[in-house]
Structures are given as C-alpha cells and as structure tokens.
Design a protein around this motif. Structure first.
Motif, PDB file in Angstrom:
ATOM      1  N   VAL A 119       1.866  21.870 -21.171  1.00 49.62           N
ATOM      2  CA  VAL A 119       0.568  22.354 -20.697  1.00 49.62           C
ATOM      3  C   VAL A 119       0.077  21.558 -19.497  1.00 49.62           C
ATOM      4  O   VAL A 119      -0.509  22.110 -18.559  1.00 49.62           O
ATOM      5  CB  VAL A 119      -0.466  22.301 -21.836  1.00 49.62           C
ATOM      6  N   ARG A 170       3.933  25.954 -19.036  1.00 54.34           N
ATOM      7  CA  ARG A 170       2.517  25.880 -19.400  1.00 54.34           C
ATOM      8  C   ARG A 170       2.150  27.022 -20.332  1.00 54.34           C
ATOM      9  O   ARG A 170       1.394  26.839 -21.290  1.00 54.34           O
ATOM     10  CB  ARG A 170       1.642  25.913 -18.141  1.00 54.34           C
ATOM     11  N   LEU A 182      -6.357  24.271 -19.606  1.00 57.40           N
ATOM     12  CA  LEU A 182      -5.516  25.288 -18.989  1.00 57.40           C
ATOM     13  C   LEU A 182      -6.361  26.446 -18.461  1.00 57.40           C
ATOM     14  O   LEU A 182      -6.007  27.068 -17.451  1.00 57.40           O
ATOM     15  CB  LEU A 182      -4.490  25.794 -20.004  1.00 57.40           C
ATOM     16  N   ALA A 203      -0.632  28.498 -14.554  1.00 53.48           N
ATOM     17  CA  ALA A 203       0.098  29.068 -15.684  1.00 53.48           C
ATOM     18  C   ALA A 203       0.176  30.573 -15.533  1.00 53.48           C
ATOM     19  O   ALA A 203      -0.702  31.204 -14.957  1.00 53.48           O
ATOM     20  CB  ALA A 203      -0.587  28.712 -17.006  1.00 53.48           C
TER      21      ALA A 203
END
Length: 660
Positions: A451, A459, A485, A492
């Motif tokens: 992550v 991720r 995130l 991501a």
C-alpha cells in the motif's frame, strides 16, 4: 499530495467496552464464507483439509482494547514460566519490559498476565508495526497496560537509547508496556528492557490443564514439545476422551518426526514430487491434483539435468495405477470424502495429519537445492491464477518455513505479472497467513509495504488484503492505511474508496469492530472542516464517507451496524450530515439514504425515527426543511412516492424547523 503521517494504532476508537460482541470466526471453516468485493465469495475448499487446527488461531482482532474474555482466558490455569518473576519485577520497576524468545513459547499470554499483575485494569494491544519513535511520542492512559505482540525489530530502531525514550514516556504517563519479539532481536547494551524468555515445562502445562496420570511414553513425547499451544491442544484431546497414542499424533513435534522419517527412508523422485504438489493442492479433487502434479513433473525435468525428459512420466507396458499407489502406499497422504455444495459426495486429497503439511515443506526446503525450488517457483507461477485457493494455503505454509522463498512469489503475483488470478492468489495468501499468530504480523507488513511503497497494481492488492482478513485481524491499521490510499488514489489502480467500504461491510458482518472505520472518517471530517485545512482532503473524506455509508450486502451495512450498536446513532448521523450537506454529493447521498431505508427490514421504522432525530440535532438550522424539500423533489422526479420508512424520518425532521 501525500497523506498525513499518523500512527496506525491511533486515534481511532474501539467499540464500547461494555459491548463484548464475539468477533471470532472459527477456523478453518470460516474461510468458506469470507466476503470480499474482489472475487465475490472466497470459497477455500482446501481450508478444511490443509490447515493445522492446532497451530492456527481464530481470526480475532489483534489491536485495540483487549476484551476481558481474552484476559480471562490468558489467566485461566496460567503456569508461571521460569523467568516470569524477573520480567514482572522489571515491569514493576521500569514500567517497560521486552520479552525475547522463540515463537510459541507463551510470551503473549505471559505479557497479559504481567500487565494484570501490576494492576493495569484496562489493556490495549498496539500494532506490531509501531516504531519506537511512535511509542516514545504517543499518549498513554494512566494506569493502563499496553501490549505490542510480535513486534518486528529493525536494527536502526531498536537501540537501548530508543528504548530508554519509550521507557521515559511510559513512566511519565503512568502506564505499563510489554513488547514481545523473536530471538532475532538484539539485546541492548545494558539489558535494561529485554528479558530472554524461557518456555514453561510442558509437563507442568499439561498437569494444569489435564490433572491425570499418563503413561511413560507421554513423558517422552512432552520432552520434544516446543509450543505451549501444542500442550494445551493435547490436554483438550485427552479430556475429550482420545487415547494418549492418538492424541500425540497431532503434536507438531511428533508430526515432524514422522515426516522426517519418511524422507530419510529415501523416497523416489516421483514420490517427492507427489507430496510437493500436494503441499500446494490440499483439498483438491484427484483430477485437479493430477493435472497440477503433471505440470510440476514437467518443470522439474526441465530444471534437473540429471533427469531425462519424460523419464518420470514414462509409460510402461502395463497401465500404471498411480492413483491407488498414491493413496495406499504413501502414509503422508489421505483421501477424504465430503459433500459439496450440491450434496454430491466428492473426494479431496489431503495430508493424513494436517501438521504434516508444514513439515513436508520444511523437509523439502532443508533437503533439496535450488534446481528443485526453481522448478517449484516456475510451476507455481503457472498454476497460481487457476488454482488460487489451495495454492494460497500452501504458500502460507511455505512462508512459515521460509518467508524469503515465499515473498518473491507474492510480490510478483501482487504486481500483476501473472494476471488478475495471480493477484487474487497473493491476496488470498495474506488472508491465510492472518489465521496464524506468528504469520499474521508478517502478512500485515507485506500488505502495508504494498500500500505504501508498491506499484499501482501492488497498492491495489494491498488494499484488497486490508479489506478482508488482514483488516479483520488489524482493523486499526487497515482503516488508516486505506485512508492514506484514498488520499493518494492516483498511485493505485481501482476505486480505493470502495475498498474502504468493503472493509466496513466485512467488519459489520463478522466482527464488533466496524465503528473503527466510522471513527476514522469522523476524525478526518472534523479535522479537514476547519477553515485552515486543505479543502481537497475534506472532499476526499466526504467521498470516502459516502462510499462507506452506501456499502451494502443485502441491506445497507450502516443499518446492520446500528442494529448491533444502537448507541452509535449519533456517530452515524454525523457522517450522514456531512455527505448530505456537501452539495456535490447531496443527490447521491439522498439516493443512498432512501434506498437504505427502503430495504432496512424489520428494524426500518425504529432506525428511521432515531436517525431522523439524530440528524435533526446535528444538521445546521436551515438543513432539515431543505432536506425534506429535496427528498420530495427527488421522489417526484423519479415517479416513486415516498415510502412509510422515509416518511417517518422526514416526520421526525419536522421537529427541527430551525435546527437543534
């Protein structure tokens, strides 16, 4: 734009301490019903046959407030280990102690016992990823006890000076702290914090849990036991009526001896490949297993120059009955009959004793060289996407034997190098690791690295891991990592906000910890609503909140949450007020709230009235009448009249014509 640095164990809240709802999933059967949005239902057929029930732990929360039932279980029939008094004296004197020793030696149970012995009435478990810098800066509740179990040791962050800062902080705050680490941890120069841990004598543990006479052979077996949990499981089996000879077959040490003897007897190449293939195919049917074995044989022939191509699969004059040979002549392998979801009887291949699984991999790792393991690696790259469930269980077992051998495969699969199926298998492997006490913290570290420092594909794989069993095990870490995130969503692939919603839904259905996600979002909304805050972070928080409140598996997840935690209505109302008052999300919020109330089930009217009352007390003065008007406009536009449940909420809102 980067996320604000924030220790993963704070400032999120735990569920109210007086509500000790069970949050244990029985292992391994619980793997059959794991919910996750990545691949629908995670049906791990191999779990019934391939995971050692003795060493596997129930899937319970590992951080946050330690439930009193867990403390009582630790204190129940506790046997004082040899160095317990030394460690307890140091905790009394310095308020900080580090227990260093082999895994399975009872350090965590002893730590909880010591914290209660020094008078800590409330106990908290912190993330194993917490750094000494974070420990030296965080706030502690006076008189409380804190546990950091299975802490990962970093050479640059484990000096006596750093531990001294932690000790000073804990002393100033009037708290207590116990950490447990493995044998790899270095001993600080003056040894003021670390105590080398020694496991209690197995016979004393067995005597405490099963106070009966036992044969001399049992004395001999106990001499080789190196895990307290093995002894407790032995006592459980004996108390259930198993004979000593039958009960000891499940001891890890005894299983290891059987497997070692099998390898020492000199099995053929093909027999070795048969058990190697089974290690990553436990629980599969004969056809699937044989197909996987055939591929492994091909890879091995390619990598071992001493084997002529086709030699191991050569056809003889008579038809080779390999299946019956495998079942009848290999004491490590068994065929189990079971009924599938359609009620049909099926056969699954497994190890005769579940503990054989890990020991087969341990013997393979100890005895065979790089040519064999190169063949296994190439083979796994090919089968990971097609047979993900059993491969994930096998790779989790391999991680227990050699984490360095398993990690490169996980990294490659998570990065998408063998397709979406490989990504799924990498995530499933971390989920399988979450059930094992020693491996759970390692799985947490891997998911965190994906992550925070991985490619977009990694991720996303890390986010999916946190939305499932890793999130159940470490909900505080999961909520904070997924929030980070969301802030860095450009790094991501996929919709990260929906993964945070998936975590909330999973926690609602299977634990009592879903409030942790909502508390994180409330903290962010309050912080970023200040005039000095970054407006972009407020927008991210609002969108993440809307995704979480819109999550559903049947009826809305927030409704399920309120049914089990009715006293958290003000928290839910505050979050709904945020998404309803933000004009870009207002229409989506109105639609989601109406749909949730229309499908809320038998609790609908009560929830609608209580939510309406809490909303009215939370909303700005001009919002209740505006909301009533907007709901009516939406109903007219859609041509669907307002139902009785939504009408109940709007009726309550009329009590607040000018706000609370």
């Amino acid at each position: 734009m980067t996320a604000e640095p924030e220790p993963p164990d704070q400032p999120v809240e735990d569920p109210p301490p007086d509500k000790e709802a069970p949050n244990t999933l029985e292992h391994p059967g619980a793997l059959h019903s794991v919910r996750n949005t990545m691949s629908g239902t995670f049906y791990m057929n191999a779990a019934n046959f391939g995971v050692d029930g003795v060493s596997a732990s129930p899937l319970t929360r590992a951080t946050g407030r330690v439930q009193e039932s867990v403390v009582r279980a630790a204190l129940d029939r506790f046997v004082t280990p040899p160095r317990f008094d030394v460690a307890l004296g140091r905790l009394h004197r310095d308020r900080v102690v580090v227990l260093r020793g082999l895994r399975g030696s009872g350090k965590r149970t002893a730590a909880l016992t010591m914290l209660r012995e020094v008078g800590a009435s409330t106990l908290y478990a912190l993330s194993p990823q917490v750094t000494l810098s974070e420990l030296a800066q965080r706030d502690y509740d006076r008189g409380a006890g804190y546990l950091v179990a299975d802490r990962r040791v970093a050479d640059a962050d484990d000096s006596d000076f750093d531990w001294g800062l932690v000790r000073d902080r804990v002393q100033d705050e009037g708290a207590y702290l116990v950490a447990t680490v493995g044998n790899e941890a270095s001993n600080p120069a003056d040894g003021t914090t670390h105590v080398d841990w020694v496991m209690v004598e197995p016979e004393r543990v067995l005597r405490a849990h099963w106070p009966h006479e036992w044969p001399e052979t049992l004395h001999e077996v106990l001499c080789s036991v190196n895990r307290v949990s093995d002894v407790i499981e032995l006592a459980r089996r004996l108390a259930a009526g198993e004979s000593p000879d039958a009960a000891v077959t499940h001891l890890d040490g005894r299983a290891g001896d059987v497997v070692a003897d099998w390898f020492a007897a000199g099995p053929t190449r093909r027999q070795v490949l048969e058990v190697a293939a089974l290690a990553f195919a436990v629980g599969t049917d004969e056809r699937t297993y044989e197909s996987m074995l055939h591929k492994l044989v091909e890879h091995y022939e390619h990598h071992d120059p001493e084997v002529r191509p086709g030699e191991l699969a050569a056809v003889e004059d008579r038809l080779r009955q390999r299946r019956s040979t495998l079942f009848n002549e290999n004491e490590l392998v068994s065929a189990v009959r079971y009924r599938d979801q359609y009620g049909a009887e099926q056969t699954a291949l497994c190890f005769t004793v579940p503990a054989y699984h890990r020991h087969v991999l341990a013997q393979l790792w100890a005895r065979l060289d790089v040519r064999f393991w190169d063949a296994v690696r190439d083979w796994l790259n090919g089968v990971a996407g097609r047979h993900g469930d059993p491969v994930a269980v096998g790779l989790a077992e391999l991680a227990d034997v050699s984490f360095g051998e398993a990690l490169p495969l996980l990294e490659r699969w998570a990065g998408g190098e063998v397709g979406a199926g490989g990504q799924h298998t990498a995530v499933q492997t971390l989920w399988a690791m979450a059930y094992r006490e020693p491996l759970a913290s390692a799985a947490l570290r891997v998911a965190t690295s994906w992550v925070t420092r991985g490619s977009p594909a990694r991720r996303w794989a890390g986010a999916m891991a946190f939305s499932g069993d890793i999130g159940v095990r470490y909900p505080h870490d999961a909520a904070n990592r997924l929030w980070q995130l969301c802030v860095q969503s450009h790094t991501a692939s996929g919709n990260v906000e929906m993964v945070l919603a998936a975590l909330f839904s999973r926690l609602v259905h299977d634990t009592a910890d879903a409030g942790i996600v909502l508390s994180v979002l409330r903290t962010k909304l309050r912080r970023f609503s200040r005039s000095s805050a970054d407006r972009r972070l407020l927008v991210i928080a609002i969108r993440a909140t809307l995704a979480v409140l819109s999550a559903r598996d049947g009826r809305a997840a927030f409704v399920e949450f309120l049914v089990s935690a009715p006293d958290r209505i003000d928290l839910v109302a505050e979050l709904w007020a945020s998404v309803l008052c933000y004009r870009p999300t207002r229409l989506a919020a109105l639609t989601a709230l109406r749909q949730a109330l229309d499908t809320a089930g038998p609790d609908a009217l009560d929830i609608a009235e209580r939510l309406g009352r809490a909303l009215g007390a939370t909303l700005p003065p001009d919002e209740p009448p505006a909301l009533r008007s907007d709901f009516q406009t939406l109903a007219a536009r859609k041509g669907v009249p307002i139902g009785p449940v939504l009408a109940a909420l709007l009726t309550v809102l009329t009590e607040f014509p000018t706000g609370a």
